[in-house]
Enzyme design. Structure first.
Site, PDB file in Angstrom:
ATOM      1  N   GLY A   2     -53.142  -9.665 -19.696  1.00 55.37           N
ATOM      2  CA  GLY A   2     -54.654  -9.384 -19.850  1.00 55.37           C
ATOM      3  C   GLY A   2     -55.077  -9.787 -18.516  1.00 55.37           C
ATOM      4  O   GLY A   2     -54.607 -10.586 -17.572  1.00 55.37           O
TER       5      GLY A   2
ATOM      6  N   GLN B  63     -61.460 -12.025 -12.249  1.00 53.65           N
ATOM      7  CA  GLN B  63     -60.414 -12.573 -11.703  1.00 53.65           C
ATOM      8  C   GLN B  63     -60.110 -11.733 -10.367  1.00 53.65           C
ATOM      9  O   GLN B  63     -59.044 -12.100  -9.516  1.00 53.65           O
ATOM     10  CB  GLN B  63     -59.135 -12.483 -12.671  1.00 53.65           C
ATOM     11  CG  GLN B  63     -59.222 -13.571 -13.643  1.00 53.65           C
ATOM     12  CD  GLN B  63     -58.278 -13.448 -14.564  1.00 53.65           C
ATOM     13  OE1 GLN B  63     -58.235 -12.710 -15.674  1.00 53.65           O
ATOM     14  NE2 GLN B  63     -57.009 -14.311 -14.295  1.00 53.65           N
TER      15      GLN B  63
ATOM     16  N   HIS C 140     -59.021 -15.581 -24.554  1.00 50.93           N
ATOM     17  CA  HIS C 140     -58.709 -16.339 -23.461  1.00 50.93           C
ATOM     18  C   HIS C 140     -59.270 -15.370 -22.396  1.00 50.93           C
ATOM     19  O   HIS C 140     -60.327 -15.776 -21.215  1.00 50.93           O
ATOM     20  CB  HIS C 140     -57.294 -16.200 -23.062  1.00 50.93           C
ATOM     21  CG  HIS C 140     -56.860 -16.480 -21.598  1.00 50.93           C
ATOM     22  ND1 HIS C 140     -55.916 -17.504 -21.314  1.00 50.93           N
ATOM     23  CD2 HIS C 140     -56.936 -15.965 -20.235  1.00 50.93           C
ATOM     24  CE1 HIS C 140     -55.521 -17.661 -19.828  1.00 50.93           C
ATOM     25  NE2 HIS C 140     -56.407 -16.476 -19.469  1.00 50.93           N
ATOM     26  N   GLU C 141     -59.570 -14.021 -22.395  1.00 51.02           N
ATOM     27  CA  GLU C 141     -60.210 -13.333 -21.167  1.00 51.02           C
ATOM     28  C   GLU C 141     -61.897 -13.302 -21.629  1.00 51.02           C
ATOM     29  O   GLU C 141     -62.619 -13.402 -20.630  1.00 51.02           O
ATOM     30  CB  GLU C 141     -59.789 -11.706 -21.746  1.00 51.02           C
ATOM     31  CG  GLU C 141     -58.259 -11.410 -21.594  1.00 51.02           C
ATOM     32  CD  GLU C 141     -57.604 -11.963 -20.361  1.00 51.02           C
ATOM     33  OE1 GLU C 141     -58.493 -12.218 -19.301  1.00 51.02           O
ATOM     34  OE2 GLU C 141     -56.247 -12.388 -20.433  1.00 51.02           O
TER      35      GLU C 141
ATOM     36  N   HIS D 142     -63.037 -16.211 -19.845  1.00 49.24           N
ATOM     37  CA  HIS D 142     -63.170 -16.063 -18.367  1.00 49.24           C
ATOM     38  C   HIS D 142     -64.560 -15.347 -18.101  1.00 49.24           C
ATOM     39  O   HIS D 142     -65.223 -15.718 -17.174  1.00 49.24           O
ATOM     40  CB  HIS D 142     -62.110 -14.921 -17.930  1.00 49.24           C
ATOM     41  CG  HIS D 142     -60.833 -15.512 -17.460  1.00 49.24           C
ATOM     42  ND1 HIS D 142     -60.839 -16.321 -16.376  1.00 49.24           N
ATOM     43  CD2 HIS D 142     -59.654 -15.162 -17.887  1.00 49.24           C
ATOM     44  CE1 HIS D 142     -59.436 -16.839 -16.464  1.00 49.24           C
ATOM     45  NE2 HIS D 142     -58.895 -16.041 -17.261  1.00 49.24           N
TER      46      HIS D 142
ATOM     47  N   CYS E 185     -52.219 -18.510 -17.067  1.00 50.09           N
ATOM     48  CA  CYS E 185     -53.280 -17.790 -16.327  1.00 50.09           C
ATOM     49  C   CYS E 185     -52.906 -17.481 -14.801  1.00 50.09           C
ATOM     50  O   CYS E 185     -52.513 -18.256 -14.150  1.00 50.09           O
ATOM     51  CB  CYS E 185     -54.833 -18.644 -16.565  1.00 50.09           C
ATOM     52  SG  CYS E 185     -56.276 -17.694 -16.033  1.00 50.09           S
ATOM     53  N   LEU E 186     -53.250 -16.039 -14.511  1.00 53.10           N
ATOM     54  CA  LEU E 186     -52.809 -15.750 -13.361  1.00 53.10           C
ATOM     55  C   LEU E 186     -53.915 -16.274 -12.296  1.00 53.10           C
ATOM     56  O   LEU E 186     -53.065 -16.105 -11.243  1.00 53.10           O
ATOM     57  CB  LEU E 186     -53.019 -14.087 -13.182  1.00 53.10           C
ATOM     58  CG  LEU E 186     -51.880 -13.370 -14.126  1.00 53.10           C
ATOM     59  CD1 LEU E 186     -52.400 -11.970 -14.452  1.00 53.10           C
ATOM     60  CD2 LEU E 186     -50.856 -13.390 -13.721  1.00 53.10           C
TER      61      LEU E 186
HETATM   62  O1  GNR Z   1     -50.661 -13.225 -18.448  1.00 59.00           O
HETATM   63  C1  GNR Z   1     -51.248 -13.817 -19.305  1.00 59.00           C
HETATM   64  N1  GNR Z   1     -50.424 -14.262 -20.324  1.00 59.00           N
HETATM   65  C2  GNR Z   1     -51.166 -15.128 -21.156  1.00 59.00           C
HETATM   66  C3  GNR Z   1     -50.326 -15.888 -22.027  1.00 59.00           C
HETATM   67  C4  GNR Z   1     -50.870 -16.648 -23.225  1.00 59.00           C
HETATM   68  C5  GNR Z   1     -52.245 -16.512 -23.263  1.00 59.00           C
HETATM   69  C6  GNR Z   1     -53.300 -15.821 -22.593  1.00 59.00           C
HETATM   70  C7  GNR Z   1     -52.546 -15.149 -21.403  1.00 59.00           C
HETATM   71  S1  GNR Z   1     -53.612 -14.319 -20.423  1.00 59.00           S
HETATM   72  C8  GNR Z   1     -52.714 -14.212 -18.957  1.00 59.00           C
HETATM   73  C9  GNR Z   1     -53.116 -13.332 -18.027  1.00 59.00           C
HETATM   74  C10 GNR Z   1     -54.411 -14.073 -17.475  1.00 59.00           C
HETATM   75  O2  GNR Z   1     -54.763 -15.029 -16.738  1.00 59.00           O
HETATM   76  N2  GNR Z   1     -55.581 -13.389 -18.199  1.00 59.00           N
HETATM   77  O3  GNR Z   1     -56.864 -13.962 -17.910  1.00 59.00           O
HETATM   78 NI    NI Z   2     -56.660 -15.917 -17.443  1.00 55.81          NI
END
Ligand code: GNR
Ligand code: NI
Length: 171
Positions: free
Chosen positions: A46, A51, A136-137, A140, A94-95
């Site tokens: 995601g 980001q 999660h997104e 952000h 999270c990236l």
């Molecule tokens: O790549 C991602 N893996 C992930 C694993 C578990 C819960 C959420 C994520 S999102 C993350 C990529 C990212 O930072 N998206 O904002």
């Molecule tokens: Ni993230």
């Protein structure tokens, strides 16, 4: 399509609240395309527009496994209007916080409204990893990171580590 740089902790842009898009136009679709390319290259499942330095309420998700056909989900202006009482735990990463993983509890299922790639209103009932990733997104887009959902001790430890790495010029 071009790959963009992903911002990381402690970039203050990660704490900004992203602005809704007025319409899904060519500039939005171009940004989505750059986001999926960036997400696949990372690799990640995601990515939120902020980001890649664009604080607009846009995200992409693709849960397809390696070797499967890619099936990106393009989301604009998402609004969660229902979440389950039941929660589930996933180990999240999270990236924007590279190489840090921790268990996070979130509602197991959510229902949301959003605009799709054609600008049409959609509703989605998400479960499992899709529900986790969407939350999660969407966090952000509101300046919230997954480390805000873990213990203060663990959060302060990782924030300090990234602050120090930046001060030392990422080593
Ligand atoms: O790549 C991602 N893996 C992930 C694993 C578990 C819960 C959420 C994520 S999102 C993350 C990529 C990212 O930072 N998206 O904002
Ligand atoms: Ni993230």
């Amino acid at each position: 399509m071009s790959r963009r740089d992903i911002i990381t902790l402690p970039d203050p842009l990660l704490r900004q609240v992203s602005k809704p898009v007025a319409t899904v136009d060519a500039s939005v679709r171009r940004l989505w395309d750059d986001m999926v390319e960036t997400m696949y290259a990372a690799p990640g499942i995601g990515l939120a527009a902020v980001q890649v330095g664009e604080p607009r309420r846009l995200l992409v998700i693709d849960l397809a496994k390696e070797g499967e056909d890619k099936k990106p989900l393009f989301v604009a202006n998402p609004e969660i209007f229902w979440e389950s009482e039941q929660v589930s735990e996933y180990e999240e990463g999270c990236l924007s916080i590279p190489d840090f993983y921790e268990m996070v509890s979130r509602p197991s299922e959510v229902k949301l409204r959003f605009l799709d790639r054609q600008g049409a209103a959609q509703e989605l009932h998400a479960t499992g990893l899709l529900a986790t990733c969407l939350q999660h997104e969407i966090d952000h887009l509101n300046g919230i990171l997954f480390i805000d959902h873990i213990s203060r001790l663990k959060r302060e430890r990782v924030v300090k580590k990234f602050a120090k790495a930046q001060k030392l010029g990422k080593l």
